[in-house]
Every structure is written in structure tokens, then in C-alpha cells.
Write a protein that holds these residues in place. Structure first.
Motif, PDB file in Angstrom:
ATOM      1  N   MET A   1       0.853  -1.250   0.017  1.00  0.00           N
ATOM      2  CA  MET A   1       0.030   0.057  -0.002  1.00  0.00           C
ATOM      3  C   MET A   1       0.942   1.152   0.010  1.00  0.00           C
ATOM      4  O   MET A   1       1.301   1.624   0.862  1.00  0.00           O
ATOM      5  N   ARG A  86     -10.188   2.094   4.540  1.00  0.00           N
ATOM      6  CA  ARG A  86     -10.009   1.148   3.469  1.00  0.00           C
ATOM      7  C   ARG A  86     -11.366   0.863   2.984  1.00  0.00           C
ATOM      8  O   ARG A  86     -12.207   0.169   3.733  1.00  0.00           O
ATOM      9  N   ILE A  88     -13.367  -1.608   0.127  1.00  0.00           N
ATOM     10  CA  ILE A  88     -13.255  -2.747  -0.615  1.00  0.00           C
ATOM     11  C   ILE A  88     -14.354  -2.967  -1.727  1.00  0.00           C
ATOM     12  O   ILE A  88     -15.684  -3.205  -1.054  1.00  0.00           O
ATOM     13  N   THR A 131      -4.325  -2.607  -2.210  1.00  0.00           N
ATOM     14  CA  THR A 131      -4.893  -1.402  -1.592  1.00  0.00           C
ATOM     15  C   THR A 131      -4.198  -0.284  -2.140  1.00  0.00           C
ATOM     16  O   THR A 131      -3.098   0.067  -2.109  1.00  0.00           O
ATOM     17  N   VAL A 142      -9.469  -0.867  -2.546  1.00  0.00           N
ATOM     18  CA  VAL A 142      -9.284  -2.141  -3.061  1.00  0.00           C
ATOM     19  C   VAL A 142     -10.229  -2.359  -4.374  1.00  0.00           C
ATOM     20  O   VAL A 142     -11.166  -2.469  -4.348  1.00  0.00           O
ATOM     21  N   THR A 177     -12.458  -0.711   7.905  1.00  0.00           N
ATOM     22  CA  THR A 177     -12.646  -1.300   6.693  1.00  0.00           C
ATOM     23  C   THR A 177     -13.907  -1.505   6.052  1.00  0.00           C
ATOM     24  O   THR A 177     -14.871  -2.035   6.986  1.00  0.00           O
TER      25      THR A 177
END
Length: 309
Positions: A1, A86, A88, A131, A142, A177
């Protein structure tokens, strides 16, 4: 990352004098309709998150309920509080989070070496290697592309526990996340629910059919909680496209009954969402004082009450 922080835009906190919804302890079904006023329901039994890192899955088997918007705006709200977030993208559709949120790929990274969520499921890279920094400070993504659908058809070994393994076994400095699931309760959504601690359920406040979709999700959650992830809980229901109506009032009441320990957050409708998507901006950046922005921000603040980096 790898980060390119100098190119990012800071996500600022919202002013406290904007038209936020009130906080209430239960959904109002007793007042006459003309006196009724919607608020964010925080039940006495709700417990805000106090430990980090945290993994949240945004899920509902019905499409068009605002899963991607919910993921993006909550991510922005958490980033504004100084948390490293983060997102996803676990939705293989073209019109997904990856199409909306711009990534700052490292300048020295060849295009053919850019990784995605598909590579993670097929053991071609780690989650950390897939990521990437986005244009917003403290917000990472992501990405996924249509080839992610091969996870649904080929079922790579260990797909159900793939995300859980990478999220809880890899060391990184991400605080929250959020997994944006697709419009089905297939392999990718199951994998997200196995990895998560909190489930966030967007339900369209203008559609009576969404109650049936939430009921199907409730059944799936029961199975996963029993067999694969005992720590999973429904933390919040977001009533998207919310306008004051008898239908919205009924749907809010049904959701409060179905998930009695969860937040119920009306997310007022906003005509600027499409313009934000076209301009590749978060709604929070495009229209900071939009009611939709305010409602997601208030919901994020309750979910992680008192948590900051």
C-alpha cells in the motif's frame, strides 16, 4: 500500500450548525402523521464501536438501494474524523465504487501490474498489495473489475474465509474497512459477511419490496452467525432516498422491529448524487451541506462514537 499523500484532498469535518436530524431512542409510530418527525434511532441496546480496527460489510440482496453511496459516504465521514479508511469494492458490476472513486496509482507502477480484489481471491497478491491511495486523504480503495464475477463461478479455494484471513492476519495501519457488496447474497457477499464485525443494511425508504429483501438478508445472517461468524451483528439500517411519507414511516417501523439493536438512520434524498458521480467526487466533497451528506455523517459519528486516531 504505497501512498502519494501530497496529491490528496483533505476530508474536512462538517459544520455543526447544519440541518442534522435529531437523535431519538425509538421509531415514532404513535404521533399523528402531521406531527411525526423522523429522527436517527439509537436504541438503548445499541453499543457503539470502541475497538479498532473495525470491519464493516454493506449488504442487501436487492440492487439500487444505495450500497455504494453508503460505503463511500461513511468512508468519507470516518476519514474526516482522522481515521484511516479502506474501502473494498466487492461488486463486480461496471457501475461500482471503482468507477466512482478515483485512485492515485503510484507513478512507477506499470498498468499491467495494478492489482484488484480478483487477484486477492486467486492468491496472486495480498490485500495490502491491492490497496491504493485515492484522491482523498486517509481513504484507500481495493478496486474491482468485471472479472471479479469469476469468484462466483469458479469458487477459488477458501473463498469464504479469504477476506477474513487477509483483514485479520495481515498487519497494516487501517482503522476501518468497509466492504461494498454486490446485489446478491452470493459467494462474494458471504465472504464479506464472514470477514465483518458489523453489517450495515441500506433499505430504500420508497420501496415496499425492500422489506422482503431485508427479510432474506436476515435469514442469511442467521446462518452465517451460527456457522461461520458468531461475532457478526447488524449495526445499522440506512433508509436511503428518504422523504417524509406514510410508506417511509412504515418501512422505518418494520426495520426497527427486524433489527431492534441497530441504528435506524433516515438518509434524506438529494438530487446532487448523480452530479457527484459524473464529476467523480464524493457527495460530501461535491455538496457538503446536502441532507444526504449530513445524515451519513451523523450515522458514522454514532457508529464509532468517541473513536478517533
Amino acid at each position: 500500500m504505497r501512498e502519494t499523500q501530497a496529491q490528496t484532498v483533505q476530508v474536512s469535518p462538517l459544520r455543526d450548525d447544519l440541518a442534522f436530524l435529531d437523535i431519538v431512542t425509538e421509531w415514532d409510530i404513535a404521533s399523528g402523521y402531521h406531527q411525526w418527525k423522523a429522527g436517527i434511532v439509537v436504541p438503548d441496546t445499541f453499543r457503539p464501536t470502541v475497538d479498532l480496527p473495525r470491519v464493516m460489510a454493506v449488504a442487501n440482496q436487492k440492487g439500487g438501494v444505495g450500497k455504494t453511496l453508503t460505503t463511500f459516504e461513511l468512508g468519507m465521514a470516518f476519514a474526516a474524523r482522522g481515521l484511516r479508511v479502506r474501502l473494498i469494492d466487492a461488486d463486480p458490476q461496471v457501475a461500482s465504487l471503482t468507477s466512482w472513486l478515483r485512485i492515485l496509482y503510484p507513478a512507477d507502477l506499470p498498468t499491467d501490474q495494478r492489482r484488484s480484489l480478483t487477484d486477492v481471491y486467486f492468491d496472486r497478491c495480498t490485500l495490502k498489495e491491492a490497496t491504493y491511495q485515492t484522491i482523498y486523504e486517509n481513504l484507500f480503495l481495493v478496486p474491482s473489475f468485471p472479472d471479479l464475477a469469476t469468484v462466483e463461478t469458479e469458487h477459488p479455494t477458501g473463498y469464504e474465509t479469504c477476506l477474513r484471513f487477509h483483514l485479520w492476519e495481515e498487519e497494516d495501519d487501517v482503522d476501518v474497512t468497509i466492504i461494498d457488496s454486490g446485489p446478491s447474497l452470493g459467494s462474494l457477499t458471504v465472504s464479506a459477511l464472514v470477514a465483518a464485525r458489523d453489517v450495515l443494511v441500506p433499505v430504500q425508504a420508497a420501496s415496499g419490496l425492500d422489506i422482503e429483501g431485508a427479510a432474506a438478508l436476515h435469514q442469511t445472517l442467521g446462518t452465517i452467525t451460527t456457522r461461520m461468524n458468531r461475532g457478526l451483528r447488524v449495526a445499522a439500517v440506512f433508509l436511503t432516498d428518504f422523504t417524509r411519507s406514510k410508506l417511509a414511516r412504515t418501512i422505518g417501523s418494520e426495520m426497527a422491529k427486524a433489527f431492534p439493536d441497530a441504528l435506524v438512520v433516515p438518509v434524506r434524498t438529494c438530487v446532487e448524487i448523480g452530479n457527484a458521480q459524473l464529476s467523480k467526487q464524493a457527495l460530501r466533497a461535491h455538496t457538503p451541506d446536502a441532507t444526504t451528506t449530513l445524515d451519513y455523517d451523523r450515522g458514522a459519528g454514532v457508529l464509532l462514537r468517541g473513536v478517533s486516531r
